[in-house]
Write a protein that holds these residues in place. Sequence first.
Motif, PDB file in Angstrom:
ATOM      1  N   GLY A  37      26.997  24.417  36.231  1.00 23.79           N
ATOM      2  CA  GLY A  37      26.513  25.557  36.998  1.00 23.79           C
ATOM      3  C   GLY A  37      27.407  26.775  36.814  1.00 23.79           C
ATOM      4  O   GLY A  37      28.482  26.695  36.221  1.00 23.79           O
ATOM      5  N   ILE A  38      26.920  27.888  37.365  1.00 21.71           N
ATOM      6  CA  ILE A  38      27.683  29.131  37.280  1.00 21.71           C
ATOM      7  C   ILE A  38      28.888  29.018  38.208  1.00 21.71           C
ATOM      8  O   ILE A  38      28.772  28.504  39.309  1.00 21.71           O
ATOM      9  CB  ILE A  38      26.796  30.297  37.753  1.00 21.71           C
ATOM     10  CG1 ILE A  38      25.537  30.331  36.894  1.00 21.71           C
ATOM     11  CG2 ILE A  38      27.542  31.608  37.737  1.00 21.71           C
ATOM     12  CD1 ILE A  38      24.405  31.085  37.533  1.00 21.71           C
ATOM     13  N   SER A  39      30.044  29.494  37.748  1.00 26.78           N
ATOM     14  CA  SER A  39      31.209  29.415  38.630  1.00 26.78           C
ATOM     15  C   SER A  39      32.208  30.510  38.309  1.00 26.78           C
ATOM     16  O   SER A  39      32.231  31.034  37.193  1.00 26.78           O
ATOM     17  CB  SER A  39      31.881  28.058  38.483  1.00 26.78           C
ATOM     18  OG  SER A  39      32.415  27.935  37.183  1.00 26.78           O
ATOM     19  N   LEU A 152      22.773  26.482  45.484  1.00 22.89           N
ATOM     20  CA  LEU A 152      22.263  25.589  44.437  1.00 22.89           C
ATOM     21  C   LEU A 152      23.340  25.310  43.399  1.00 22.89           C
ATOM     22  O   LEU A 152      23.447  24.210  42.878  1.00 22.89           O
ATOM     23  CB  LEU A 152      21.032  26.210  43.772  1.00 22.89           C
ATOM     24  CG  LEU A 152      19.767  26.251  44.619  1.00 22.89           C
ATOM     25  CD1 LEU A 152      18.719  27.149  43.968  1.00 22.89           C
ATOM     26  CD2 LEU A 152      19.203  24.850  44.795  1.00 22.89           C
ATOM     27  N   SER A 153      24.164  26.339  43.105  1.00 24.03           N
ATOM     28  CA  SER A 153      25.162  26.081  42.048  1.00 24.03           C
ATOM     29  C   SER A 153      26.347  25.269  42.548  1.00 24.03           C
ATOM     30  O   SER A 153      27.139  24.797  41.739  1.00 24.03           O
ATOM     31  CB  SER A 153      25.630  27.354  41.354  1.00 24.03           C
ATOM     32  OG  SER A 153      25.685  28.405  42.228  1.00 24.03           O
ATOM     33  N   ASN A 154      26.467  25.105  43.844  1.00 20.80           N
ATOM     34  CA  ASN A 154      27.537  24.239  44.336  1.00 20.80           C
ATOM     35  C   ASN A 154      27.018  22.833  44.652  1.00 20.80           C
ATOM     36  O   ASN A 154      27.675  22.058  45.348  1.00 20.80           O
ATOM     37  CB  ASN A 154      28.199  24.850  45.562  1.00 20.80           C
ATOM     38  CG  ASN A 154      29.091  26.008  45.148  1.00 20.80           C
ATOM     39  OD1 ASN A 154      29.527  26.068  44.001  1.00 20.80           O
ATOM     40  ND2 ASN A 154      29.357  26.920  46.068  1.00 20.80           N
ATOM     41  N   THR A 155      25.847  22.542  44.122  1.00 20.61           N
ATOM     42  CA  THR A 155      25.219  21.244  44.359  1.00 20.61           C
ATOM     43  C   THR A 155      24.829  20.636  43.013  1.00 20.61           C
ATOM     44  O   THR A 155      24.488  21.365  42.088  1.00 20.61           O
ATOM     45  CB  THR A 155      23.925  21.452  45.183  1.00 20.61           C
ATOM     46  OG1 THR A 155      24.238  22.266  46.308  1.00 20.61           O
ATOM     47  CG2 THR A 155      23.360  20.131  45.673  1.00 20.61           C
ATOM     48  N   VAL A 169      29.364  19.667  45.095  1.00 20.47           N
ATOM     49  CA  VAL A 169      30.315  19.708  43.985  1.00 20.47           C
ATOM     50  C   VAL A 169      31.480  20.644  44.263  1.00 20.47           C
ATOM     51  O   VAL A 169      32.561  20.476  43.723  1.00 20.47           O
ATOM     52  CB  VAL A 169      29.614  20.049  42.639  1.00 20.47           C
ATOM     53  CG1 VAL A 169      29.042  21.438  42.644  1.00 20.47           C
ATOM     54  CG2 VAL A 169      30.545  19.879  41.455  1.00 20.47           C
ATOM     55  N   ASP A 170      31.293  21.607  45.147  1.00 20.91           N
ATOM     56  CA  ASP A 170      32.339  22.602  45.361  1.00 20.91           C
ATOM     57  C   ASP A 170      32.720  22.626  46.842  1.00 20.91           C
ATOM     58  O   ASP A 170      31.956  23.083  47.673  1.00 20.91           O
ATOM     59  CB  ASP A 170      31.782  23.967  44.915  1.00 20.91           C
ATOM     60  CG  ASP A 170      32.841  25.035  44.896  1.00 20.91           C
ATOM     61  OD1 ASP A 170      33.884  24.865  45.554  1.00 20.91           O
ATOM     62  OD2 ASP A 170      32.628  26.058  44.220  1.00 20.91           O
ATOM     63  N   ALA A 171      33.916  22.125  47.153  1.00 20.98           N
ATOM     64  CA  ALA A 171      34.324  22.009  48.562  1.00 20.98           C
ATOM     65  C   ALA A 171      35.411  23.004  48.913  1.00 20.98           C
ATOM     66  O   ALA A 171      36.063  22.888  49.946  1.00 20.98           O
ATOM     67  CB  ALA A 171      34.801  20.592  48.835  1.00 20.98           C
TER      68      ALA A 171
HETATM   69 MG   LIG Z   1      30.931  26.747  42.761  1.00 19.32          MG
END
Ligand SMILES: [Mg+2]
Length: 406
Positions: A37-39, A152-155, A169-171
């Motif tokens: 994903g985008i980050s 959505l991009s953190n999932t 995915v991103d905590a």
């Molecule tokens: Mg992220």
Amino acid sequence: MPLQMTGAPGDHALLQLPWEVPLEEWPENRLVPLPRGISRHVVRFARISGRIYAIKEVGERLARHEYRMLRDLSRHDVPAVEAVAVVTGRTDASGEPLDSALITEHLQFSLPYRAVFSGTLRPDTMTRLLDALAVLLVRLHLAGFYWGDCSLSNTLFRRDAGAFAAYLVDAETGELHPLISEGQRAHDIDVAHVNIFGELLDLQAGELLHPSVDPMETAEEICRRYHALWAELTQADVVDELEWHQIDARIRRLNDLGFDVAEMLIRRKVGTGRLLVRPKVVDAGHHQRRLLRLTGLDVEENQARRLLNELDAYRAANRLRHENEEIVAHRWLAEVFQPTVQAVPPPLRGKLEPAQLFHEILDHRWFQSEAAGTDIGLEKATRSYIDRVLIHKPDERSLLAPELEA
Ligand SMILES: [Mg+2]
Ligand SMILES: Nc1ncnc2c1ncn2[C@@H]1O[C@H](COP(=O)(O)OP(=O)(O)OP(=O)(O)O)[C@@H](O)[C@H]1O
């Protein structure tokens, strides 16, 4: 400060990665090209002794915080990526400090949302995807976790029979509390709404969104689903003593959503025939745990329910009703599940994860049997599925590594 790896790195080879080089410049031969994903931070995937790890370069404080959050979430049994270690004290060849790194296990068979959307996602498939995100947010909140950046991009999404299972995915922005406050919950939902709306607009601009999907309406819908589920799980009902079927229906709805009602809190309203009923312990993953205990298969909830049904059918068909459950499960694995999965030629096995494959073969069997007017049997269904369906599917396994196929 010397290079330090803190956590539970099972593999010492992790220490041999080129930590003295900024992640952006790591040599290709160390990396695996997988969709992500985008980050904001640099994230790369590396393969070591047959396992794939995700490495994120980030400041030490955030790396440690995220590591702790992911560990805590794992203890609470909330679906999230597994934290492996934090690497600190990195310096480059000239002794200049480099950012720390967070290592997580790459979530196999997971898809970032852009990958799920690429290729036109039918609106009802999208609804199920968003449902999965709503369920994830509810589960996080039940565990006392405030996400702070639900998007959505953190999932990550994994197929789960006909539905999807969502993983955090991103905590980085997360906080764990004994109980989440109403304010935190409301804020999390607001953030999710804004993020998802933006992400859907973005997909729309890239012509990846089905024309019938309205970003604003969809973002709102996901919040509505969240609220409905939260209410279902936490609100107390007031019922007449005679209205037990209502409670029953409610328990069934919760079960359908993958939650268990372990206990009910029931109080009688003084001086009336009315009862206050609240499902007490709510937890997801009952079927998942049962299947894991019986067969060692670690799969998603809906897949587990489906496999357990098959197991029951096998038990009945083979007159094993009085046989010990573990023994039946063992036989079923050896006689039904494994032969089916192994009937798939190795080059096609990366297309779907085994439980999903089995599930799709069962579906195929059902449709083909309906068409034929008679049960075509598992073996025939498997062959037909491979030839007619599986061949045409894209590869879902992200492990592109030939050495892992062996
Ligand atoms: Mg992220
Ligand atoms: N363990 C993992 N398994 C699979 N994919 C992963 C994993 N860790 C990270 N990714 C991929 O990398 C992407 C970026 O990770 P992450 O969201 O943690 O980065 P970030 O820079 O903190 O993001 P943000 O910009 O939201 O702060 C994820 O969307 C996901 O696709």
